[in-house]
Design an enzyme around this catalytic site. Structure first.
Site, PDB file in Angstrom:
ATOM      1  N   GLU A  21       0.874  -1.174   0.000  1.00 36.68           N
ATOM      2  CA  GLU A  21       0.000   0.000   0.000  1.00 36.68           C
ATOM      3  C   GLU A  21       0.908   1.220   0.000  1.00 36.68           C
ATOM      4  O   GLU A  21       1.632   1.465   0.968  1.00 36.68           O
ATOM      5  CB  GLU A  21      -0.937   0.030   1.201  1.00 36.68           C
ATOM      6  CG  GLU A  21      -1.887   1.214   1.159  1.00 36.68           C
ATOM      7  CD  GLU A  21      -2.974   1.164   2.218  1.00 36.68           C
ATOM      8  OE1 GLU A  21      -3.361   2.243   2.711  1.00 36.68           O
ATOM      9  OE2 GLU A  21      -3.437   0.051   2.552  1.00 36.68           O
ATOM     10  N   SER A  69     -25.140   1.873   4.533  1.00 34.11           N
ATOM     11  CA  SER A  69     -26.038   0.821   4.051  1.00 34.11           C
ATOM     12  C   SER A  69     -25.280  -0.492   3.919  1.00 34.11           C
ATOM     13  O   SER A  69     -24.046  -0.538   4.015  1.00 34.11           O
ATOM     14  CB  SER A  69     -26.622   1.212   2.686  1.00 34.11           C
ATOM     15  OG  SER A  69     -25.604   1.226   1.692  1.00 34.11           O
ATOM     16  N   ASP A  91     -22.586  -0.481   1.371  1.00 37.24           N
ATOM     17  CA  ASP A  91     -21.365   0.240   1.725  1.00 37.24           C
ATOM     18  C   ASP A  91     -20.333  -0.656   2.403  1.00 37.24           C
ATOM     19  O   ASP A  91     -19.130  -0.345   2.374  1.00 37.24           O
ATOM     20  CB  ASP A  91     -21.685   1.416   2.654  1.00 37.24           C
ATOM     21  CG  ASP A  91     -22.515   2.486   1.979  1.00 37.24           C
ATOM     22  OD1 ASP A  91     -22.425   2.617   0.744  1.00 37.24           O
ATOM     23  OD2 ASP A  91     -23.265   3.186   2.687  1.00 37.24           O
TER      24      ASP A  91
END
Length: 262
Positions: free
Chosen positions: A87, A175, A178
């Site tokens: 990353e 939600s 998500d």
């Protein structure tokens, strides 16, 4: 205490640094290793986290070269015995000194972007509140692979902006859609946010889970425990089946995470 690169990731980390140095050239200010490699210990699915600080915006050619060549140096979590997921976050020094809120990042590479990168789709520079948390962690514990130590380059973010950065992700998870596909990462991230707002300190994902587990009702503790076990490489979970429990955990955490540092 003098920190050193864990031997298991030294070759991969050095290869990434050589690539970044070659592509960014004279604009490179520093490269810092942070995250699990220097704080808390590498777990089976831990990334190698690198922050790259530059003095000039990336050109489109530089962005494309970095993205494509990092693909060859990185591997999806658990897919290779020799390579870990990378990353790599690239930021302009002028976004951090003096602080801009929210700061922008120039580029971010991660395995979740592999499919897009393979198709030549690259995220542009964009505002990212997570940069505040990243710099806070780097100031706590990091290794300078190129350039100066973090405390000589950066200054801590004001407490009000750190609070805003910590609570910002809570608005993103509204939600089921998500959280679907990133279940265990979101559960553990919530544990870390909860820990930091309660203690004023940062810690690893599994340590935050250990801290939070005794405080939770069993239904929610079971979800956090499942996320922790997958993160530690102890047990693969069926997150499709566990998705309703994850949604309940997210709602519970958002309702109970402190709104201020305690």
């Amino acid at each position: 205490m003098t920190l050193s690169i864990p031997p298991s990731i030294q070759c991969q980390t050095e290869a990434a640094c050589r690539l970044i140095t070659r592509v960014t050239g004279d604009t490179l200010r520093a490269i810092h290793l942070y995250g699990s490699a220097v704080a808390g210990g590498l777990k089976p699915n831990s990334d190698i986290d690198l922050l790259v600080t530059i003095c000039q915006p990336l050109t489109e050619a530089q962005r494309a070269t970095l993205m494509q060549e990092l693909l060859a140096l990185s591997s999806p979590p658990g897919a290779s015995a020799e390579k870990r997921a990378l990353e790599v976050t690239v930021v302009l020094y002028s976004q951090l000194v003096p602080w801009c809120f929210p700061p922008s990042r120039e580029m971010q590479f991660g395995e979740w972007l592999r499919e897009d990168i393979c198709q030549g789709i690259y995220e542009p520079a964009q505002q990212d509140w997570d940069m505040v948390l990243l710099i806070t962690q780097i100031l706590e514990t990091s290794i300078p692979l190129k350039g100066e130590r973090a405390e000589r380059l950066f200054t801590p973010a004001p407490a009000a902006q750190l609070l805003k950065a910590l609570r910002y992700p809570l608005d993103l998870w509204q939600s089921t859609a998500d959280v679907q596909g990133d279940e265990y990462h979101i559960v553990l991230t919530l544990a870390r946010i909860w820990y930091t707002l309660s203690t004023g300190r940062f810690t690893s994902k599994d340590a935050a889970a250990d801290w939070l587990l005794p405080q939770l009702p069993e239904d929610y503790a079971a979800t956090l425990r499942a996320a922790q076990r997958e993160y530690l490489g102890l047990e693969q979970q069926d997150w499709h089946i566990l998705l309703p429990a994850v949604v309940r955990f997210v709602d519970f955490a958002k309702a109970h995470i402190p709104t201020q540092f305690t």
